[in-house]
Design a protein around this motif. Sequence first.
Motif, PDB file in Angstrom:
ATOM      1  N   LEU A  36       0.841  -1.198   0.000  1.00  0.00           N
ATOM      2  CA  LEU A  36       0.000   0.000   0.000  1.00  0.00           C
ATOM      3  C   LEU A  36       0.874   1.245   0.000  1.00  0.00           C
ATOM      4  CD1 LEU A  36      -2.606  -0.870   2.794  1.00  0.00           C
ATOM      5  CD2 LEU A  36      -2.915  -1.067   0.331  1.00  0.00           C
ATOM      6  N   SER A  37       0.332   2.319  -0.537  1.00  0.00           N
ATOM      7  CA  SER A  37       0.990   3.611  -0.384  1.00  0.00           C
ATOM      8  C   SER A  37       0.704   4.095   1.039  1.00  0.00           C
ATOM      9  CB  SER A  37       0.430   4.619  -1.385  1.00  0.00           C
ATOM     10  OG  SER A  37      -0.868   5.030  -0.991  1.00  0.00           O
ATOM     11  N   PRO A  38       1.503   5.026   1.540  1.00  0.00           N
ATOM     12  CA  PRO A  38       1.221   5.554   2.889  1.00  0.00           C
ATOM     13  C   PRO A  38      -0.185   6.148   3.000  1.00  0.00           C
ATOM     14  CG  PRO A  38       3.405   6.208   2.172  1.00  0.00           C
ATOM     15  CD  PRO A  38       2.747   5.556   0.986  1.00  0.00           C
ATOM     16  N   SER A  39      -0.650   6.826   1.964  1.00  0.00           N
ATOM     17  CA  SER A  39      -1.991   7.420   2.010  1.00  0.00           C
ATOM     18  C   SER A  39      -3.074   6.351   2.061  1.00  0.00           C
ATOM     19  CB  SER A  39      -2.211   8.336   0.810  1.00  0.00           C
ATOM     20  OG  SER A  39      -1.302   9.411   0.851  1.00  0.00           O
ATOM     21  N   PHE A  72      -8.781   6.617  -3.384  1.00  0.00           N
ATOM     22  CA  PHE A  72      -8.131   5.722  -2.421  1.00  0.00           C
ATOM     23  C   PHE A  72      -9.109   4.652  -1.937  1.00  0.00           C
ATOM     24  CE2 PHE A  72      -5.085   9.303  -0.898  1.00  0.00           C
ATOM     25  CZ  PHE A  72      -4.255   9.084  -1.978  1.00  0.00           C
ATOM     26  N   VAL A  73     -10.314   5.065  -1.607  1.00  0.00           N
ATOM     27  CA  VAL A  73     -11.330   4.128  -1.130  1.00  0.00           C
ATOM     28  C   VAL A  73     -11.654   3.114  -2.218  1.00  0.00           C
ATOM     29  CG1 VAL A  73     -13.764   3.920  -0.458  1.00  0.00           C
ATOM     30  CG2 VAL A  73     -12.308   5.646   0.634  1.00  0.00           C
ATOM     31  N   ASP A  74     -11.861   3.580  -3.441  1.00  0.00           N
ATOM     32  CA  ASP A  74     -12.155   2.660  -4.551  1.00  0.00           C
ATOM     33  C   ASP A  74     -11.075   1.594  -4.687  1.00  0.00           C
ATOM     34  OD1 ASP A  74     -14.459   4.092  -5.113  1.00  0.00           O
ATOM     35  OD2 ASP A  74     -13.617   5.125  -6.868  1.00  0.00           O
ATOM     36  N   ALA A  75      -9.811   2.012  -4.593  1.00  0.00           N
ATOM     37  CA  ALA A  75      -8.698   1.060  -4.714  1.00  0.00           C
ATOM     38  C   ALA A  75      -8.706   0.056  -3.565  1.00  0.00           C
ATOM     39  CB  ALA A  75      -7.373   1.809  -4.755  1.00  0.00           C
ATOM     40  N   LEU A  76      -8.980   0.524  -2.353  1.00  0.00           N
ATOM     41  CA  LEU A  76      -8.993  -0.370  -1.191  1.00  0.00           C
ATOM     42  C   LEU A  76     -10.183  -1.326  -1.230  1.00  0.00           C
ATOM     43  CD1 LEU A  76      -7.835   2.192   1.510  1.00  0.00           C
ATOM     44  CD2 LEU A  76      -6.531   0.215   0.668  1.00  0.00           C
ATOM     45  N   VAL A  77     -11.310  -0.866  -1.737  1.00  0.00           N
ATOM     46  CA  VAL A  77     -12.473  -1.741  -1.913  1.00  0.00           C
ATOM     47  C   VAL A  77     -12.148  -2.803  -2.960  1.00  0.00           C
ATOM     48  CG1 VAL A  77     -14.859  -1.831  -2.766  1.00  0.00           C
ATOM     49  CG2 VAL A  77     -14.191  -0.062  -1.122  1.00  0.00           C
ATOM     50  N   LEU A  78     -11.537  -2.399  -4.054  1.00  0.00           N
ATOM     51  CA  LEU A  78     -11.158  -3.321  -5.121  1.00  0.00           C
ATOM     52  C   LEU A  78     -10.190  -4.392  -4.612  1.00  0.00           C
ATOM     53  CD1 LEU A  78     -11.662  -3.789  -8.147  1.00  0.00           C
ATOM     54  CD2 LEU A  78      -9.638  -2.416  -8.594  1.00  0.00           C
ATOM     55  N   LYS A  79      -9.294  -4.010  -3.706  1.00  0.00           N
ATOM     56  CA  LYS A  79      -8.337  -4.966  -3.133  1.00  0.00           C
ATOM     57  C   LYS A  79      -8.969  -5.835  -2.037  1.00  0.00           C
ATOM     58  CE  LYS A  79      -4.059  -2.463  -3.895  1.00  0.00           C
ATOM     59  NZ  LYS A  79      -2.699  -2.369  -3.401  1.00  0.00           N
ATOM     60  N   GLY A  80     -10.212  -5.534  -1.681  1.00  0.00           N
ATOM     61  CA  GLY A  80     -10.884  -6.312  -0.643  1.00  0.00           C
ATOM     62  C   GLY A  80     -10.476  -5.935   0.763  1.00  0.00           C
ATOM     63  N   LEU A  81      -9.909  -4.743   0.935  1.00  0.00           N
ATOM     64  CA  LEU A  81      -9.446  -4.306   2.253  1.00  0.00           C
ATOM     65  C   LEU A  81     -10.452  -3.417   2.973  1.00  0.00           C
ATOM     66  CD1 LEU A  81      -5.744  -3.548   1.273  1.00  0.00           C
ATOM     67  CD2 LEU A  81      -6.668  -5.627   2.345  1.00  0.00           C
ATOM     68  N   LEU A  82     -11.355  -2.812   2.224  1.00  0.00           N
ATOM     69  CA  LEU A  82     -12.416  -1.962   2.782  1.00  0.00           C
ATOM     70  C   LEU A  82     -13.754  -2.410   2.220  1.00  0.00           C
ATOM     71  CD1 LEU A  82     -11.465   1.848   2.634  1.00  0.00           C
ATOM     72  CD2 LEU A  82     -11.505   0.354   4.614  1.00  0.00           C
ATOM     73  N   SER A  83     -14.782  -2.237   3.030  1.00  0.00           N
ATOM     74  CA  SER A  83     -16.145  -2.421   2.533  1.00  0.00           C
ATOM     75  C   SER A  83     -16.829  -1.062   2.556  1.00  0.00           C
ATOM     76  CB  SER A  83     -16.918  -3.419   3.396  1.00  0.00           C
ATOM     77  OG  SER A  83     -17.097  -2.905   4.704  1.00  0.00           O
ATOM     78  N   ALA A 101      -6.379  -7.731   8.932  1.00  0.00           N
ATOM     79  CA  ALA A 101      -5.198  -8.594   9.005  1.00  0.00           C
ATOM     80  C   ALA A 101      -3.943  -7.848   8.547  1.00  0.00           C
ATOM     81  CB  ALA A 101      -5.409  -9.844   8.152  1.00  0.00           C
ATOM     82  N   LEU A 102      -4.098  -6.859   7.680  1.00  0.00           N
ATOM     83  CA  LEU A 102      -2.964  -6.098   7.171  1.00  0.00           C
ATOM     84  C   LEU A 102      -2.499  -5.002   8.130  1.00  0.00           C
ATOM     85  CD1 LEU A 102      -1.090  -5.791   4.709  1.00  0.00           C
ATOM     86  CD2 LEU A 102      -2.825  -4.283   3.701  1.00  0.00           C
ATOM     87  N   LEU A 103      -3.315  -4.691   9.128  1.00  0.00           N
ATOM     88  CA  LEU A 103      -3.011  -3.567  10.016  1.00  0.00           C
ATOM     89  C   LEU A 103      -1.697  -3.713  10.769  1.00  0.00           C
ATOM     90  CD1 LEU A 103      -6.458  -2.519  11.483  1.00  0.00           C
ATOM     91  CD2 LEU A 103      -5.046  -1.312   9.821  1.00  0.00           C
ATOM     92  N   LYS A 104      -1.330  -4.914  11.167  1.00  0.00           N
ATOM     93  CA  LYS A 104      -0.068  -5.087  11.888  1.00  0.00           C
ATOM     94  C   LYS A 104       1.103  -4.662  10.998  1.00  0.00           C
ATOM     95  CE  LYS A 104       2.658  -8.189  14.683  1.00  0.00           C
ATOM     96  NZ  LYS A 104       2.718  -9.412  15.425  1.00  0.00           N
ATOM     97  N   GLY A 105       1.078  -5.056   9.740  1.00  0.00           N
ATOM     98  CA  GLY A 105       2.113  -4.639   8.801  1.00  0.00           C
ATOM     99  C   GLY A 105       2.111  -3.144   8.570  1.00  0.00           C
ATOM    100  N   VAL A 106       0.924  -2.544   8.555  1.00  0.00           N
ATOM    101  CA  VAL A 106       0.806  -1.094   8.385  1.00  0.00           C
ATOM    102  C   VAL A 106       1.408  -0.380   9.594  1.00  0.00           C
ATOM    103  CG1 VAL A 106      -0.871   0.798   8.309  1.00  0.00           C
ATOM    104  CG2 VAL A 106      -1.146  -1.172   6.796  1.00  0.00           C
ATOM    105  N   GLU A 107       1.108  -0.863  10.781  1.00  0.00           N
ATOM    106  CA  GLU A 107       1.675  -0.254  11.994  1.00  0.00           C
ATOM    107  C   GLU A 107       3.196  -0.383  11.999  1.00  0.00           C
ATOM    108  OE1 GLU A 107      -0.397  -2.158  15.217  1.00  0.00           O
ATOM    109  OE2 GLU A 107      -2.292  -1.185  14.681  1.00  0.00           O
ATOM    110  N   GLN A 108       3.715  -1.517  11.552  1.00  0.00           N
ATOM    111  CA  GLN A 108       5.163  -1.694  11.464  1.00  0.00           C
ATOM    112  C   GLN A 108       5.767  -0.725  10.448  1.00  0.00           C
ATOM    113  OE1 GLN A 108       5.339  -5.867  10.550  1.00  0.00           O
ATOM    114  NE2 GLN A 108       5.404  -6.473  12.715  1.00  0.00           N
ATOM    115  N   ALA A 109       5.063  -0.477   9.363  1.00  0.00           N
ATOM    116  CA  ALA A 109       5.539   0.467   8.352  1.00  0.00           C
ATOM    117  C   ALA A 109       5.626   1.876   8.930  1.00  0.00           C
ATOM    118  CB  ALA A 109       4.634   0.442   7.123  1.00  0.00           C
ATOM    119  N   TRP A 110       4.613   2.288   9.716  1.00  0.00           N
ATOM    120  CA  TRP A 110       4.665   3.612  10.339  1.00  0.00           C
ATOM    121  C   TRP A 110       5.858   3.703  11.280  1.00  0.00           C
ATOM    122  CZ3 TRP A 110       2.711   7.472   8.128  1.00  0.00           C
ATOM    123  CH2 TRP A 110       1.517   7.382   7.432  1.00  0.00           C
ATOM    124  N   LYS A 111       6.132   2.628  12.008  1.00  0.00           N
ATOM    125  CA  LYS A 111       7.292   2.621  12.908  1.00  0.00           C
ATOM    126  C   LYS A 111       8.594   2.716  12.122  1.00  0.00           C
ATOM    127  CE  LYS A 111       4.984   0.165  16.625  1.00  0.00           C
ATOM    128  NZ  LYS A 111       4.838  -1.079  17.371  1.00  0.00           N
TER     129      LYS A 111
END
Length: 145
Positions: A36-39, A72-83, A101-111
């Motif tokens: 994912l991009s940061p945004s 951004f929302v359209d892309a995340l919906v298409l990837k199955g990450l947002l409803s 399930a991806l949130l842990k990786g996202v939090e690690q990316a912010w760190k």
Amino acid sequence: MKKSHEMVHHCLYFTANSLGRAMTRLAEEAFRPTGLSPSHAFVLMLAAEEPGIGPGELAERLALAPSTVTRFVDALVLKGLLSRTAEGRAARLAATPAGLALLKGVEQAWKRLHAAYLDVLGPESDRLARELDEACRKLEGRAEA
């Protein structure tokens, strides 16, 4: 020519844009493992923290144009990450199980991102972020009283 060269380095417009490009490079590297991009990652995090948030609220919180958030929302919906569910004319967003399930990786990316710029800029980077945010709010007429 030297005067123009010096002027660029003392111009908020040019220095802010240069900082933005440098931070974008650092952030994209930190987030590469997530796919994912940061945004996009921030949109996912906000939707996970506040299930039912609307795109307009996201746009306001991220200081982005509504059309940008919609992309951004359209892309995340298409990837199955947002409803996205409709409530009348309003849309409500929530993270899907795959998004959660991806949130842990996202939090690690912010760190990773924070560590990368902290390593270069030092502990003053948090103060710099606060001051930049305050400057943006003032320039946009959103300064808090």
